[in-house]
Design a protein around this motif. Sequence first.
Motif, mmCIF file in Angstrom:
data_model
loop_
_atom_site.group_PDB
_atom_site.id
_atom_site.type_symbol
_atom_site.label_atom_id
_atom_site.label_comp_id
_atom_site.label_asym_id
_atom_site.label_seq_id
_atom_site.Cartn_x
_atom_site.Cartn_y
_atom_site.Cartn_z
ATOM 1 N N ALA A 145 -51.237 -31.282 7.323
ATOM 2 C CA ALA A 145 -52.129 -30.623 6.728
ATOM 3 C C ALA A 145 -52.810 -32.507 6.170
ATOM 4 O O ALA A 145 -52.874 -32.897 6.772
ATOM 5 C CB ALA A 145 -50.935 -31.069 4.937
ATOM 6 N N PRO A 146 -53.989 -32.182 5.303
ATOM 7 C CA PRO A 146 -55.258 -32.708 5.138
ATOM 8 C C PRO A 146 -54.802 -34.180 4.751
ATOM 9 O O PRO A 146 -55.225 -35.249 5.633
ATOM 10 C CB PRO A 146 -56.068 -32.088 4.342
ATOM 11 N N SER A 147 -53.864 -34.519 3.948
ATOM 12 C CA SER A 147 -53.254 -36.334 4.466
ATOM 13 C C SER A 147 -52.271 -36.544 5.039
ATOM 14 O O SER A 147 -52.262 -37.662 5.062
ATOM 15 C CB SER A 147 -52.304 -35.877 2.364
ATOM 16 N N GLY A 148 -51.809 -35.986 6.256
ATOM 17 C CA GLY A 148 -51.550 -36.462 7.444
ATOM 18 C C GLY A 148 -49.894 -35.617 7.378
ATOM 19 O O GLY A 148 -49.913 -33.785 7.123
ATOM 20 N N LEU A 149 -48.821 -35.768 8.426
ATOM 21 C CA LEU A 149 -47.772 -35.006 8.579
ATOM 22 C C LEU A 149 -47.638 -34.645 7.042
ATOM 23 O O LEU A 149 -47.202 -35.392 6.520
ATOM 24 C CB LEU A 149 -46.992 -35.567 9.303
ATOM 25 N N MET A 150 -46.510 -33.536 7.473
ATOM 26 C CA MET A 150 -46.205 -32.813 6.470
ATOM 27 C C MET A 150 -44.651 -33.777 5.942
ATOM 28 O O MET A 150 -43.697 -33.528 6.395
ATOM 29 C CB MET A 150 -45.848 -31.623 6.056
ATOM 30 N N GLY A 151 -44.511 -34.475 5.040
ATOM 31 C CA GLY A 151 -43.600 -35.390 3.532
ATOM 32 C C GLY A 151 -43.447 -36.626 4.548
ATOM 33 O O GLY A 151 -42.646 -37.361 4.540
ATOM 34 N N ASP A 152 -44.240 -37.035 5.418
ATOM 35 C CA ASP A 152 -44.616 -38.388 5.740
ATOM 36 C C ASP A 152 -45.423 -39.709 4.708
ATOM 37 O O ASP A 152 -46.964 -38.667 3.937
ATOM 38 C CB ASP A 152 -46.242 -38.666 6.713
ATOM 39 N N ARG A 153 -45.049 -40.220 4.440
ATOM 40 C CA ARG A 153 -45.138 -41.937 3.225
ATOM 41 C C ARG A 153 -45.212 -40.527 2.166
ATOM 42 O O ARG A 153 -46.512 -41.398 1.249
ATOM 43 C CB ARG A 153 -45.812 -41.937 3.939
ATOM 44 N N ARG A 154 -44.229 -39.753 1.339
ATOM 45 C CA ARG A 154 -44.588 -39.005 0.352
ATOM 46 C C ARG A 154 -43.661 -40.295 -0.886
ATOM 47 O O ARG A 154 -43.890 -39.681 -2.666
ATOM 48 C CB ARG A 154 -44.340 -37.939 -0.272
ATOM 49 N N PHE A 155 -43.149 -40.626 -0.269
ATOM 50 C CA PHE A 155 -42.591 -41.871 -1.483
ATOM 51 C C PHE A 155 -42.860 -43.636 -1.181
ATOM 52 O O PHE A 155 -42.884 -43.633 -0.223
ATOM 53 C CB PHE A 155 -40.843 -41.124 -1.483
ATOM 54 N N LEU A 156 -42.322 -43.800 -2.452
ATOM 55 C CA LEU A 156 -42.541 -45.633 -2.179
ATOM 56 C C LEU A 156 -42.209 -46.332 -3.269
ATOM 57 O O LEU A 156 -41.436 -46.152 -4.515
ATOM 58 C CB LEU A 156 -43.965 -45.659 -2.920
ATOM 59 N N VAL A 157 -41.447 -47.590 -2.367
ATOM 60 C CA VAL A 157 -40.523 -48.506 -2.718
ATOM 61 C C VAL A 157 -41.545 -49.576 -3.635
ATOM 62 O O VAL A 157 -42.623 -50.351 -3.094
ATOM 63 C CB VAL A 157 -40.165 -49.335 -2.434
ATOM 64 N N THR A 158 -41.168 -49.273 -4.965
ATOM 65 C CA THR A 158 -42.651 -50.277 -6.197
ATOM 66 C C THR A 158 -40.712 -51.708 -6.663
ATOM 67 O O THR A 158 -39.869 -51.475 -6.769
ATOM 68 C CB THR A 158 -43.717 -50.262 -7.173
ATOM 69 N N ASP A 159 -41.765 -52.938 -7.068
ATOM 70 C CA ASP A 159 -41.446 -53.811 -7.825
ATOM 71 C C ASP A 159 -41.840 -52.792 -9.794
ATOM 72 O O ASP A 159 -41.981 -52.613 -9.827
ATOM 73 C CB ASP A 159 -41.495 -55.115 -7.365
ATOM 74 N N ALA A 160 -40.843 -53.962 -10.291
ATOM 75 C CA ALA A 160 -41.249 -53.748 -11.304
ATOM 76 C C ALA A 160 -42.284 -53.797 -12.110
ATOM 77 O O ALA A 160 -42.302 -53.100 -13.202
ATOM 78 C CB ALA A 160 -40.157 -54.729 -12.053
ATOM 79 N N ASP A 161 -42.805 -54.034 -11.063
ATOM 80 C CA ASP A 161 -44.769 -54.008 -12.276
ATOM 81 C C ASP A 161 -45.661 -53.156 -11.441
ATOM 82 O O ASP A 161 -46.407 -52.880 -11.689
ATOM 83 C CB ASP A 161 -45.265 -55.714 -11.959
ATOM 84 N N GLY A 162 -44.573 -52.054 -10.956
ATOM 85 C CA GLY A 162 -45.640 -51.764 -9.902
ATOM 86 C C GLY A 162 -46.490 -51.699 -8.831
ATOM 87 O O GLY A 162 -47.177 -50.500 -8.766
ATOM 88 N N GLY A 163 -45.795 -53.406 -7.718
ATOM 89 C CA GLY A 163 -46.517 -53.351 -7.430
ATOM 90 C C GLY A 163 -45.974 -52.746 -5.903
ATOM 91 O O GLY A 163 -44.602 -52.766 -6.023
ATOM 92 N N PHE A 164 -46.990 -52.076 -4.139
ATOM 93 C CA PHE A 164 -45.794 -51.437 -3.810
ATOM 94 C C PHE A 164 -44.890 -52.826 -3.417
ATOM 95 O O PHE A 164 -45.514 -54.090 -2.881
ATOM 96 C CB PHE A 164 -46.722 -51.020 -2.863
ATOM 97 N N VAL A 165 -44.059 -51.846 -2.619
ATOM 98 C CA VAL A 165 -43.278 -53.085 -1.574
ATOM 99 C C VAL A 165 -42.937 -52.935 -0.018
ATOM 100 O O VAL A 165 -42.174 -51.540 0.086
ATOM 101 C CB VAL A 165 -41.594 -52.850 -1.990
ATOM 102 N N THR A 166 -43.513 -53.686 1.121
ATOM 103 C CA THR A 166 -43.176 -52.960 2.254
ATOM 104 C C THR A 166 -42.589 -53.648 3.058
ATOM 105 O O THR A 166 -41.767 -54.889 1.848
ATOM 106 C CB THR A 166 -44.580 -52.935 2.743
ATOM 107 N N GLY A 167 -41.610 -53.516 3.937
ATOM 108 C CA GLY A 167 -41.511 -54.570 5.528
ATOM 109 C C GLY A 167 -41.938 -55.970 5.336
ATOM 110 O O GLY A 167 -41.223 -56.374 6.169
ATOM 111 N N ARG A 168 -42.945 -55.724 5.195
ATOM 112 C CA ARG A 168 -43.463 -56.911 5.143
ATOM 113 C C ARG A 168 -42.546 -57.932 4.573
ATOM 114 O O ARG A 168 -42.668 -59.648 4.650
ATOM 115 C CB ARG A 168 -44.910 -57.268 4.898
ATOM 116 N N ARG A 169 -42.867 -58.197 3.203
ATOM 117 C CA ARG A 169 -41.687 -58.214 1.943
ATOM 118 C C ARG A 169 -40.627 -58.472 2.531
ATOM 119 O O ARG A 169 -39.357 -59.582 2.435
ATOM 120 C CB ARG A 169 -42.295 -58.367 0.824
ATOM 121 N N ILE A 170 -39.462 -57.367 2.365
ATOM 122 C CA ILE A 170 -38.130 -57.384 2.941
ATOM 123 C C ILE A 170 -38.184 -56.320 3.770
ATOM 124 O O ILE A 170 -38.184 -55.442 4.456
ATOM 125 C CB ILE A 170 -37.334 -55.885 1.675
ATOM 126 N N PRO A 171 -37.905 -57.228 5.189
ATOM 127 C CA PRO A 171 -37.834 -56.795 6.449
ATOM 128 C C PRO A 171 -36.508 -55.906 6.974
ATOM 129 O O PRO A 171 -36.525 -54.616 7.332
ATOM 130 C CB PRO A 171 -36.923 -58.041 7.449
#
Length: 281
Positions: A29-55
């Motif tokens: 799709a224009p935004s990339g592969l269908m279904g890719d990175r459509r969900f996101l984990v955030t902290d309580a303040d809405g900041g995105f959380v990744t494996g850099r922080r939580i492997p």
Amino acid sequence: MSLPPRVSAINVFPVKSCGPMALEAAEVAPSGLMGDRRFLVTDADGGFVTGRRIPAMTRIQPHFDGQCLRLEAPGMPSLAVDTDTLAPRYSDVTVWRDTVAAQSCGDDADAWISECLGGRYRLGFMGPQSHRATKGRPDQPLGFADRFPLLGVSRESVNALNDRLARAVTALHFRANLVIDGGEAFQEDGWAEVRIGEAVFEVVAPCSRCVFTTVDPQRGEAAADREPFRTLAGFRRDDSGKVHFGQHLVPRITGTVRVGDCVEVLARKPKPRYVDRMAAT
């Protein structure tokens, strides 16, 4: 004589920083592969959380059954999220400098991800009211990926890196959507436009790497010796100090890509210059 480059693996990462789904074919799709990175984990303040922080996030494994996402993790019951039945409840989340209205996946999903990761976290979805554009390209939609819709990596480039490492890594360390086999190592540095299957992609920029490359995708642990990032920094660092590996792709023509599809180079560009600071060691 090297073989012509072909797609050897297609990976979709439904939840940013969590595990991949390996596919034989995917819709672009224009935004990339269908279904890719459509969900996101955030902290309580809405900041995105990744494996850099939580492997350990890389050990969360996704599966799709239609519109229903199922997540599995060691020691946890599975979680099912049906995006067709989510309440129209949105809150702002941040991904780098972007603010996006993300749809809540519900209290049960928030409780599951919080227990899994050991803190207060939320699970958000790129819902019908969520909008984000690629940086510098207001007409190019983007999910929760870092900068651009897709990432491609050459397995020959991974092999060239492994020749310098005491402990080999895999293409999954670099979380690429498309893994390309055949051709020469780092040939992708000189690609400007490619056709893969039914899709055509602009090769827009090299991917700037970080310590996330040190996370073993199976064990969910960061390497104490900071490899392979440490070695990459020795021979793939540009004059500004950024460490590059893999290429970002923007779809120009959408369609289906399949494992085994040939990569046809439609246009080329000058390769960037990297100083091999390890050559004398």
